[in-house]
Scaffold this motif. Structure first.
Motif, short mmCIF file in Angstrom:
data_model
loop_
_atom_site.label_atom_id
_atom_site.label_comp_id
_atom_site.label_asym_id
_atom_site.label_seq_id
_atom_site.Cartn_x
_atom_site.Cartn_y
_atom_site.Cartn_z
N LEU A 53 0.84 -1.19 0.00
CA LEU A 53 0.00 0.00 0.00
C LEU A 53 0.87 1.25 0.00
O LEU A 53 1.82 1.35 0.79
N HIS A 54 0.55 2.17 -0.89
CA HIS A 54 1.26 3.44 -0.90
C HIS A 54 0.39 4.51 -0.23
O HIS A 54 -0.75 4.74 -0.63
N VAL A 55 0.94 5.15 0.79
CA VAL A 55 0.23 6.24 1.46
C VAL A 55 0.39 7.50 0.60
O VAL A 55 1.51 7.94 0.36
N PRO A 56 -0.70 8.10 0.13
CA PRO A 56 -0.60 9.23 -0.80
C PRO A 56 -0.23 10.55 -0.12
O PRO A 56 -0.84 11.59 -0.40
N ILE A 57 0.78 10.52 0.75
CA ILE A 57 1.15 11.75 1.45
C ILE A 57 1.76 12.76 0.49
O ILE A 57 1.59 13.98 0.66
N GLY A 58 2.44 12.28 -0.56
CA GLY A 58 3.03 13.20 -1.54
C GLY A 58 1.95 13.99 -2.27
O GLY A 58 2.04 15.22 -2.41
N ALA A 59 0.91 13.30 -2.71
CA ALA A 59 -0.19 13.97 -3.39
C ALA A 59 -0.88 14.94 -2.45
O ALA A 59 -1.29 16.04 -2.85
N ASP A 60 -1.02 14.56 -1.17
CA ASP A 60 -1.66 15.44 -0.19
C ASP A 60 -0.83 16.70 0.05
O ASP A 60 -1.38 17.81 0.15
N ILE A 61 0.48 16.55 0.15
CA ILE A 61 1.36 17.70 0.36
C ILE A 61 1.23 18.68 -0.82
O ILE A 61 1.10 19.90 -0.62
N ALA A 62 1.25 18.15 -2.03
CA ALA A 62 1.15 19.00 -3.21
C ALA A 62 -0.20 19.71 -3.28
O ALA A 62 -0.28 20.90 -3.60
N GLN A 63 -1.26 18.99 -2.96
CA GLN A 63 -2.59 19.59 -3.02
C GLN A 63 -2.76 20.67 -1.96
O GLN A 63 -3.32 21.74 -2.22
N VAL A 64 -2.31 20.38 -0.73
CA VAL A 64 -2.41 21.38 0.34
C VAL A 64 -1.60 22.63 -0.01
O VAL A 64 -2.04 23.76 0.24
N SER A 65 -0.43 22.44 -0.60
CA SER A 65 0.39 23.57 -1.00
C SER A 65 -0.36 24.46 -1.99
O SER A 65 -0.38 25.69 -1.85
N ALA A 66 -1.00 23.84 -3.00
CA ALA A 66 -1.75 24.60 -3.99
C ALA A 66 -2.95 25.29 -3.37
O ALA A 66 -3.26 26.45 -3.68
N ASP A 67 -3.64 24.59 -2.47
CA ASP A 67 -4.82 25.17 -1.82
C ASP A 67 -4.46 26.37 -0.94
O ASP A 67 -5.20 27.35 -0.87
N LEU A 68 -3.31 26.28 -0.28
CA LEU A 68 -2.87 27.40 0.56
C LEU A 68 -2.45 28.59 -0.30
O LEU A 68 -2.71 29.75 0.04
#
Length: 278
Positions: A53-68
């Motif tokens: 299982l891959h934890v999608p923390i990378g995708a979450d970091i990128a999305q949060v960065s864009a949202d901020l």
């Protein structure tokens, strides 16, 4: 004027993609094959084993960065230097172009991929037969190579896939060179890793493209947006740094920890089920 020929720019991009972008793309999109390929010996994804299982923390970091970065609604204003005031006609035209391009969403898209890869590009497309207004495109960092002169962007080489045959590993690519006031276009027929040879001249006309376009302004109709600088692995270039830089090992360890936890939970659940059924 650009210093690199198309093949030289392609080779530089290909090498950089393999050595830098690819590992962070894998962490971003979670592709299991790419996670295995880009892992070094001893890492969790480099070991043989059952499905992981891959934890999608990378995708979450990128999305949060864009949202901020674009958390509030954007506003765009046209300013007339001659009158030192906002021109109503210019503002109306700008508002229309922003709406037609869905610019806010494109900027959010660009910010997310920039955070993950370290670079992103925005360019104005010139396609007079099909477009009656300038269209802004987001170009991923691994699809372009910039040329800088004295620290300033001098030219950008863009490579985009027009058609791909996975069975034969044949790729038809559109090559665009953006320089001040002009755009040079060509089509190359190659493979996944090889730019190949330039296609016949009628290939451009088939797609309704022009060989060379002189813009109405003497400006570079593309921009390169690096996420952060310097790039710690390549300090002598002007490319950006991914937010995942030097974190791939920690992401791998997180995947291993979660995988181990789930295995223990499943094992305990199986033992409880057997105990209840005995």
């Amino acid at each position: 004027m650009a210093e690199l020929e198309p093949r030289e720019a392609w080779e530089k991009l290909r090498v950089y993609r393999e050595k830098y972008y690819r590992q962070y793309i894998a962490a971003y999109n979670g592709d299991e094959g790419e996670l295995r390929y880009t892992s070094t010996e001893g890492m969790f994804w480099a070991r043989d084993g059952k499905a992981k299982l891959h934890v999608p923390i990378g995708a979450d970091i990128a999305q949060v960065s864009a949202d901020l970065l674009f958390g509030q609604e954007l506003s765009f204003s046209a300013y007339d230097e001659a009158t030192e005031a906002n021109g109503s006609k210019q503002q109306a035209r700008l508002d229309k172009l922003v709406s037609l391009n869905d610019l806010t969403n494109k900027l959010v898209e660009a910010a997310e991929s920039c955070a993950a890869l370290g670079d992103v590009y925005l360019k104005l497309n010139w396609w007079r037969n099909e477009m009656d207004y300038p269209v802004v495109s987001v170009v991923q960092g691994d699809a372009a190579y910039p040329e800088y002169l004295m620290g300033r962007l001098n030219a950008v080489h863009f490579f985009s896939v027009l058609r791909r045959d996975y069975e034969k590993d044949e790729v038809l690519r559109l090559y665009e060179l953006y320089e001040k006031g002009k755009i040079f276009t060509a089509i190359f027929r190659g493979s996944s890793n090889d730019l190949g040879a330039e296609a016949q001249e009628n290939a451009l006309s088939y797609y309704g493209l022009e060989r060379e376009v002189q813009a109405s302004v003497n400006e570079l109709l593309a921009i390169h947006i690096p996420n952060m600088r310097p790039n710690r692995l390549y300090r002598d270039n002007c490319l950006g740094r991914s937010y995942f830089d030097q974190l791939r090992g920690l992401m791998d360890s997180l995947d291993e920890a979660i995988d181990t936890l789930l295995l223990n939970i499943n094992s305990n659940s199986a033992e409880m089920t057997r105990a209840l059924n005995s």
